[in-house]
Write a protein that holds these residues in place. Structure first.
Motif, PDB file in Angstrom:
ATOM      1  N   UNK A 129      52.330  44.036  37.551  1.00  0.00           N
ATOM      2  CA  UNK A 129      52.987  42.730  37.666  1.00  0.00           C
ATOM      3  C   UNK A 129      52.905  41.969  36.347  1.00  0.00           C
ATOM      4  N   UNK A 130      51.739  42.037  35.697  1.00  0.00           N
ATOM      5  CA  UNK A 130      51.583  41.392  34.396  1.00  0.00           C
ATOM      6  C   UNK A 130      52.528  42.000  33.368  1.00  0.00           C
ATOM      7  N   UNK A 131      52.719  43.326  33.454  1.00  0.00           N
ATOM      8  CA  UNK A 131      53.676  44.005  32.581  1.00  0.00           C
ATOM      9  C   UNK A 131      55.087  43.475  32.768  1.00  0.00           C
ATOM     10  N   UNK A 132      55.474  43.235  34.034  1.00  0.00           N
ATOM     11  CA  UNK A 132      56.794  42.651  34.327  1.00  0.00           C
ATOM     12  C   UNK A 132      56.910  41.267  33.669  1.00  0.00           C
ATOM     13  N   UNK A 133      55.840  40.472  33.775  1.00  0.00           N
ATOM     14  CA  UNK A 133      55.850  39.131  33.181  1.00  0.00           C
ATOM     15  C   UNK A 133      56.149  39.199  31.687  1.00  0.00           C
ATOM     16  N   UNK A 154      57.430  41.651  29.989  1.00  0.00           N
ATOM     17  CA  UNK A 154      58.729  42.247  29.692  1.00  0.00           C
ATOM     18  C   UNK A 154      59.796  41.159  29.639  1.00  0.00           C
ATOM     19  N   UNK A 155      59.772  40.264  30.626  1.00  0.00           N
ATOM     20  CA  UNK A 155      60.725  39.154  30.661  1.00  0.00           C
ATOM     21  C   UNK A 155      60.444  38.177  29.523  1.00  0.00           C
ATOM     22  N   UNK A 156      59.147  37.904  29.273  1.00  0.00           N
ATOM     23  CA  UNK A 156      58.770  36.991  28.188  1.00  0.00           C
ATOM     24  C   UNK A 156      59.200  37.531  26.830  1.00  0.00           C
ATOM     25  N   UNK A 208      57.979  35.141  40.329  1.00  0.00           N
ATOM     26  CA  UNK A 208      56.756  35.154  39.520  1.00  0.00           C
ATOM     27  C   UNK A 208      57.081  35.297  38.034  1.00  0.00           C
ATOM     28  N   UNK A 209      57.992  36.211  37.694  1.00  0.00           N
ATOM     29  CA  UNK A 209      58.386  36.421  36.296  1.00  0.00           C
ATOM     30  C   UNK A 209      59.081  35.188  35.731  1.00  0.00           C
ATOM     31  N   UNK A 210      59.930  34.572  36.536  1.00  0.00           N
ATOM     32  CA  UNK A 210      60.649  33.374  36.089  1.00  0.00           C
ATOM     33  C   UNK A 210      59.692  32.220  35.839  1.00  0.00           C
ATOM     34  N   UNK A 211      58.727  32.050  36.748  1.00  0.00           N
ATOM     35  CA  UNK A 211      57.754  30.970  36.585  1.00  0.00           C
ATOM     36  C   UNK A 211      56.870  31.202  35.357  1.00  0.00           C
ATOM     37  N   UNK A 212      56.577  32.489  35.058  1.00  0.00           N
ATOM     38  CA  UNK A 212      55.785  32.810  33.869  1.00  0.00           C
ATOM     39  C   UNK A 212      56.505  32.350  32.610  1.00  0.00           C
ATOM     40  N   UNK A 213      57.824  32.586  32.561  1.00  0.00           N
ATOM     41  CA  UNK A 213      58.620  32.167  31.403  1.00  0.00           C
ATOM     42  C   UNK A 213      58.672  30.638  31.309  1.00  0.00           C
ATOM     43  N   UNK A 214      58.933  29.979  32.452  1.00  0.00           N
ATOM     44  CA  UNK A 214      59.003  28.517  32.459  1.00  0.00           C
ATOM     45  C   UNK A 214      57.662  27.896  32.081  1.00  0.00           C
ATOM     46  N   UNK A 215      56.570  28.545  32.510  1.00  0.00           N
ATOM     47  CA  UNK A 215      55.243  28.045  32.169  1.00  0.00           C
ATOM     48  C   UNK A 215      55.041  28.059  30.655  1.00  0.00           C
ATOM     49  N   UNK A 217      47.930  31.652  30.657  1.00  0.00           N
ATOM     50  CA  UNK A 217      48.892  31.878  31.142  1.00  0.00           C
ATOM     51  C   UNK A 217      49.021  31.663  30.947  1.00  0.00           C
ATOM     52  N   UNK A 218      47.575  31.572  29.917  1.00  0.00           N
ATOM     53  CA  UNK A 218      48.563  32.578  29.533  1.00  0.00           C
ATOM     54  C   UNK A 218      48.946  33.298  30.761  1.00  0.00           C
ATOM     55  N   UNK A 219      49.477  33.324  31.742  1.00  0.00           N
ATOM     56  CA  UNK A 219      49.973  33.926  32.959  1.00  0.00           C
ATOM     57  C   UNK A 219      49.302  33.742  33.786  1.00  0.00           C
ATOM     58  N   UNK A 220      49.202  32.970  33.570  1.00  0.00           N
ATOM     59  CA  UNK A 220      48.520  33.274  34.270  1.00  0.00           C
ATOM     60  C   UNK A 220      48.609  34.071  33.352  1.00  0.00           C
ATOM     61  N   UNK A 221      47.828  33.134  32.915  1.00  0.00           N
ATOM     62  CA  UNK A 221      48.406  32.658  32.049  1.00  0.00           C
ATOM     63  C   UNK A 221      49.094  33.491  31.374  1.00  0.00           C
ATOM     64  N   UNK A 222      49.645  34.354  31.461  1.00  0.00           N
ATOM     65  CA  UNK A 222      50.997  34.484  31.547  1.00  0.00           C
ATOM     66  C   UNK A 222      51.579  34.807  30.294  1.00  0.00           C
ATOM     67  N   UNK A 223      51.273  34.423  29.415  1.00  0.00           N
ATOM     68  CA  UNK A 223      51.827  34.792  28.194  1.00  0.00           C
ATOM     69  C   UNK A 223      51.160  33.980  27.187  1.00  0.00           C
ATOM     70  N   UNK A 224      50.566  32.913  27.563  1.00  0.00           N
ATOM     71  CA  UNK A 224      49.950  32.103  26.537  1.00  0.00           C
ATOM     72  C   UNK A 224      48.812  31.367  27.141  1.00  0.00           C
ATOM     73  N   UNK A 225      47.919  31.110  26.370  1.00  0.00           N
ATOM     74  CA  UNK A 225      46.777  30.491  26.890  1.00  0.00           C
ATOM     75  C   UNK A 225      47.047  29.071  27.100  1.00  0.00           C
ATOM     76  N   UNK A 226      46.827  29.061  28.341  1.00  0.00           N
ATOM     77  CA  UNK A 226      46.879  28.203  28.889  1.00  0.00           C
ATOM     78  C   UNK A 226      46.185  27.737  28.349  1.00  0.00           C
ATOM     79  N   UNK A 227      46.299  27.701  29.621  1.00  0.00           N
ATOM     80  CA  UNK A 227      45.721  27.608  29.325  1.00  0.00           C
ATOM     81  C   UNK A 227      45.703  27.218  29.503  1.00  0.00           C
TER      82      UNK A 227
END
Length: 347
Positions: A49-53, A55-57, A234-241, A337-347
């Protein structure tokens, strides 16, 4: 002088950035919990799932670079690889912690990154803290400890994943700060560079890691329309986050960032209890309250320490750089989230 129309537009854009950050940050946790929990769609493949996040990011980052919305800066490949390993470990462990633990314990455990980051910076950079900061860190530790002891849903696997998530995410926060200082690169530009590496590695190795940890194969998973919808959500929210994090930088003061972080923590705890966790004891609630109070006191102490140090300087800047804002808020947020954080630290 700004006209009343410009002021209104600015206020609307501020509210939009604030709202996007809160909704996406809280929403992705709820969406992932519903997707991965046994009572939801039982998609127990957190690494995939994190890989999908990512990939979209990565796709969004490529479009941003191609259209000139962001500027690409040089960072050595070995540093990008090291950061990707740390970030992948952080995000994967966070998602496994969310899957195996209650939403309340997942969110409260992230607050323990405050004392861990302080300890790491003291060891690695010989950084010293005021008595107020040390006291607030102690309060956070007590609150997290109470939650851990009183949460009946805590299990060995969940506790190990939460511990690894805290350690790796704390290291990730310090690494992000180091790279941004060293190469004068923003969080969004850094994300654009690391997302393709993280996406490719997680998509390739993710299914194998998930199989080893859950004894289930993503190939054999029956994708229902609901599961696919939540994966897309989930992927869309990761990008918006990630986008909202970038939009918020420089737009709000350090105090506003702190309020934003506190609001998201309270929202996650409240919605997690309403949507997923039916049983909460008085001691468990008290542990959460103590931890959140510690977080609020910590953010106040950090800002007070920062203000006292800047007053001693002969010239003080009127605005904060992205790095200074990140340092003020890093104890309040929980990921990049980074993704959850997701791509970036949140954080």
């Amino acid at each position: 002088m700004e006209s009343s129309g410009d002021t209104k537009k600015s206020a609307v854009s501020d509210v939009g950035a604030w709202g996007m950050n809160v909704v996406s940050s809280v929403g992705i946790i709820m969406a992932n919990k519903q997707l991965m929990s046994a009572n939801g769609y039982a998609f127990s493949f957190a690494t995939t799932l994190t890989g999908f996040h990512f990939l979209v990011t990565a796709a969004v980052g490529a479009v941003s670079n191609a259209t000139g919305l962001s500027v690409s800066k040089h960072v050595p490949m070995w540093e990008l690889l090291w950061f990707s390993v740390v970030a992948n470990t952080s995000i994967t462990c966070m998602n496994f912690s969310l899957m195996l633990n209650s939403v309340g314990f997942y969110q409260i455990s992230k607050l323990s990154m405050i004392p861990v980051v302080c300890l790491m910076e003291w060891i690695l950079h010989s950084k010293h803290y005021s008595k107020e900061v040390k006291l607030s860190v102690l309060v956070v530790v007590i609150g997290v400890g109470v939650c851990t002891v009183t949460d009946v849903k805590v299990n060995a696997k969940g506790f190990i994943c939460a511990s690894l998530a805290v350690l790796s995410t704390s290291l990730q926060q310090i690494t992000i700060g180091s790279l941004q200082k060293k190469y004068s690169i923003g969080s969004f530009e850094l994300l654009s560079k690391t997302a393709p590496i993280q996406a490719s590695s997680l998509i390739v190795f993710g299914p194998f890691i998930d199989y080893l940890l859950s004894d289930k194969s993503v190939i054999n998973y029956k994708f229902s329309s609901g599961a696919v919808l939540f994966i897309i959500l989930s992927c869309s929210l990761a990008v918006f986050c990630n986008m909202s994090q970038y939009l918020c930088i420089g737009r709000f003061s350090a105090t506003s960032f702190q309020v934003l972080g506190h609001m998201k923590t309270v929202c996650v705890l409240t919605l997690g209890w309403l949507l997923f966790d039916s049983a909460l004891t008085f001691k468990n609630i008290m542990g959460m309250v103590i931890a959140v109070v510690g977080m609020i006191v910590y953010s106040w102490a950090v800002e007070a320490e920062k203000s006292s140090s800047t007053k001693s300087l002969p010239h003080v800047k009127n605005s904060l750089t992205e790095e200074e804002i990140r340092l003020l808020k890093e104890g309040v947020e929980t990921i990049p989230l980074k993704d959850v954080e997701l791509g970036e630290s949140k954080a």
